[in-house]
Design an enzyme around this catalytic site. Structure first.
Site, PDB file in Angstrom:
ATOM      1  N   SER A  68       9.415  11.883   3.780  1.00  0.00           N
ATOM      2  CA  SER A  68       9.243  12.326   2.396  1.00  0.00           C
ATOM      3  C   SER A  68       7.965  13.153   2.301  1.00  0.00           C
ATOM      4  O   SER A  68       6.998  12.906   3.038  1.00  0.00           O
ATOM      5  CB  SER A  68       9.137  11.124   1.455  1.00  0.00           C
ATOM      6  OG  SER A  68       8.740  11.526   0.157  1.00  0.00           O
TER       7      SER A  68
ATOM      8  N   TYR B  33       4.170   3.605  -1.591  1.00  0.00           N
ATOM      9  CA  TYR B  33       5.346   4.247  -0.997  1.00  0.00           C
ATOM     10  C   TYR B  33       4.907   5.390  -0.083  1.00  0.00           C
ATOM     11  O   TYR B  33       5.395   5.514   1.051  1.00  0.00           O
ATOM     12  CB  TYR B  33       6.247   4.776  -2.104  1.00  0.00           C
ATOM     13  CG  TYR B  33       7.387   5.647  -1.629  1.00  0.00           C
ATOM     14  CD1 TYR B  33       8.532   5.083  -1.078  1.00  0.00           C
ATOM     15  CD2 TYR B  33       7.318   7.035  -1.747  1.00  0.00           C
ATOM     16  CE1 TYR B  33       9.582   5.881  -0.646  1.00  0.00           C
ATOM     17  CE2 TYR B  33       8.371   7.834  -1.325  1.00  0.00           C
ATOM     18  CZ  TYR B  33       9.501   7.257  -0.774  1.00  0.00           C
ATOM     19  OH  TYR B  33      10.529   8.053  -0.348  1.00  0.00           O
TER      20      TYR B  33
END
Length: 251
Positions: free
Chosen positions: A144, A157
């Site tokens: 990501s 995250y």
């Protein structure tokens, strides 16, 4: 074995209900993929995902898999490779978590880290070893852009994805010359169940767009894929912004 265009005949999807993973499977089945393994926690959603791919003409099998149950990974994933060669492994599992809640609940934060990083390290190494033993194959890892630089809004995250990204890059270097191709995919904000209810970020994308980028990356034997491609330049600039200024940016 893959054809001349890099399309796998067989696919192992780790995270069998992942929207990006299933979009990729559908795209590959439309090309050449005929055998798909869906690895995930047994659920009606996993069964429905398998049925939807069977309707497209693929032979689909499911296998119980829990990212947090690392002690079971070697047995369950290893068994898949004894059934025949796997041309592509797509590591697509992960959880976003809830930043505000997880900061106040360290155990919840640990679950995010263990799922996104520890579970991925375990599954990634096992699959990489199996691919190396068969002498060919691709390991595609969904990272990501959140891992490029920690942001106040989602640093738990983001840190887990940063670790995963570094691991996958290092694994790719370690497998050079073995016949195994490792590709890291760095999407931006993806409109999906995971992000439902969140404010959409600039350059938002879709599972189908990520699937297309994965297919093109396989054909080109890319090592890193950004989705959309413009994020590469954006993140390159953001990495060099001084921290006091970065804290003020609406990112």
């Amino acid at each position: 074995m893959k054809d001349a265009f890099g399309t796998p005949q067989s696919l192992l999807l780790l995270g069998g209900t992942s929207e990006i993973g299933l979009a990729t499977a559908r795209r590959l089945i439309a090309r050449r993929t005929r055998t798909v393994w869906l690895a995930g926690r047994p659920s009606p959603a996993l069964t429905a995902a398998a049925d939807s791919l069977r309707a497209l003409g693929a032979e689909v099998r499911t296998v119980p898999f829990d990212a947090l149950d690392t002690e079971s990974h070697e047995e369950r994933l290893g068994k898949i490779f004894t059934e025949g060669d796997i041309d592509m492994v797509l590591l697509a599992f992960g959880i976003l978590g809830d930043q505000a809640h997880d900061e106040a609940d360290p155990l919840a934060a640990v679950r995010v880290a263990q799922t996104n990083y520890t579970g991925a390290v375990s599954a990634g190494l096992i699959c990489a070893g199996a691919l190396q033993a068969q002498g060919h194959g691709s390991l595609v890892v969904l990272s990501s852009v959140a891992g490029e630089r920690a942001r106040r809004a989602n640093f738990i995250y983001g840190s887990s994805k940063a670790g995963l990204d570094a691991f996958a890059q290092g694994l790719g270097d370690a497998l050079q010359g073995t016949g195994v191709h490792v590709m890291v995919v760095r999407p931006g904000f993806v409109r999906s169940r995971m992000t439902a209810g969140l404010e959409e970020a600039p350059l938002a994308t879709t599972p189908e767009a990520v699937a297309l980028a994965i297919e093109l990356g396989l054909r080109r034997r890319s090592e890193t894929v950004w989705v959309p491609g413009a994020l590469r330049m954006v993140m390159s600039a953001l990495r060099h912004v001084p921290r006091p200024l970065f804290r003020r940016l609406p990112v």
